[in-house]
Design a protein around this motif. Structure first.
Motif, PDB file in Angstrom:
ATOM      1  N   HIS A  59      -0.278  -6.117   3.182  1.00 15.36           N
ATOM      2  CA  HIS A  59      -1.528  -5.564   2.644  1.00 15.36           C
ATOM      3  C   HIS A  59      -1.677  -4.102   3.092  1.00 15.36           C
ATOM      4  O   HIS A  59      -1.938  -3.211   2.275  1.00 15.36           O
ATOM      5  N   GLU A  60      -1.460  -3.871   4.388  1.00 11.14           N
ATOM      6  CA  GLU A  60      -1.597  -2.503   4.914  1.00 11.14           C
ATOM      7  C   GLU A  60      -0.500  -1.592   4.357  1.00 11.14           C
ATOM      8  O   GLU A  60      -0.748  -0.415   4.076  1.00 11.14           O
ATOM      9  N   HIS A  63      -1.560  -0.290   1.107  1.00 10.91           N
ATOM     10  CA  HIS A  63      -2.388   0.915   1.235  1.00 10.91           C
ATOM     11  C   HIS A  63      -1.503   2.143   1.469  1.00 10.91           C
ATOM     12  O   HIS A  63      -1.736   3.209   0.894  1.00 10.91           O
ATOM     13  N   ASP A 158     -12.173  -3.136   1.380  1.00 11.68           N
ATOM     14  CA  ASP A 158     -11.526  -2.295   0.361  1.00 11.68           C
ATOM     15  C   ASP A 158     -12.383  -2.224  -0.903  1.00 11.68           C
ATOM     16  O   ASP A 158     -12.513  -1.171  -1.525  1.00 11.68           O
TER      17      ASP A 158
HETATM   18 ZN   LIG Z   1      -7.259  -3.202   3.003  1.00 14.27          ZN
END
Ligand SMILES: [Zn+2]
Length: 226
Positions: A59-60, A63, A158
């Protein structure tokens, strides 16, 4: 919490882990098995928790990938007690940057969930044990949960960043920040009320943190008026 340990680099991005991750991982493992777990249960749950943290890490990295598209540097990605975070330098400024970078994290989880769904339910995975299939199904659910949860439109999730950027196109930025801040407080109380992560108060802790951070955002937005 604590000084993160750097594990190495992936695509040039330093990857760090806080020691407290081991604590929360251990809690997840022991809360996920019965009172007298068999070795197999412990192994299954440990595998699931490792894959859960890999999902948070991806997930990171999502980003970081979104940031890379705009030439924004990712200083590092850290797995922490409360999940994970990516430090970007400079932070996204334009609305389109904020929307794409913020969406790239949850989108990664939704993509993982979608791929696992296709593999699991369309015969793509053959020769795997029942244990493995059950673990992968749980990882799929966890990624769906992570993706949808992070898209809730409250600060500091987010989805809050996305909502603020979108609202900011139509409303004064202070108003957009206030709205997303109040939704963040509401989402925090929802977490506290439901204790979504099940047992040992982890959802409660996350909820309290959300309420705290969202309240600070409301204060900051209010004081920016003057
Ligand atoms: Zn996030």
């Amino acid at each position: 919490m604590g000084t993160p340990i750097e594990l190495g680099r992936l695509f040039g991005v330093p990857v760090r882990v806080e020691v407290t991750v081991l604590l929360i991982a251990a809690l997840f493992i022991f809360m996920g098995v019965g009172d007298n777990p068999t070795g197999q249960e412990l192994l299954n749950q440990t595998t699931f928790v490792i894959l859960l943290f890999v999902s948070i890490f991806l997930h990171e990295m999502g980003h970081a990938f979104g940031a890379w598209l705009f030439g924004i540097r990712t200083v590092d990605v850290t797995l922490s007690f409360f999940g994970g975070y990516a430090r970007l330098d400079p932070p996204p400024r334009r609305a389109v940057e904020d929307i794409v970078v913020s969406f790239a994290g949850p989108a990664t989880n939704l993509a993982i969930a979608g791929l696992l769904y296709l593999w699991l339910y369309n015969g793509g995975l053959t020769g795997l044990s029942d244990h493995t299939l059950v673990i992968l199904a749980r990882v799929m659910q966890a990624n769906l949960f992570l993706g949808l949860l992070n898209l809730l439109p409250g600060h500091p999730l987010d989805g809050g960043h996305i909502a603020r950027a979108v609202l900011g196109m139509f409303l004064p930025m202070t108003t957009a920040r206030l709205i997303v801040g109040y939704i963040g407080v509401a989402v925090g109380f929802l977490f506290i009320g439901l204790d979504l992560t099940g047992g040992f108060g982890y959802g409660l802790m996350i909820g309290l943190l959300l309420v705290l951070v969202a309240s600070q955002e409301i204060q900051a937005a209010r004081s920016s008026r003057f």
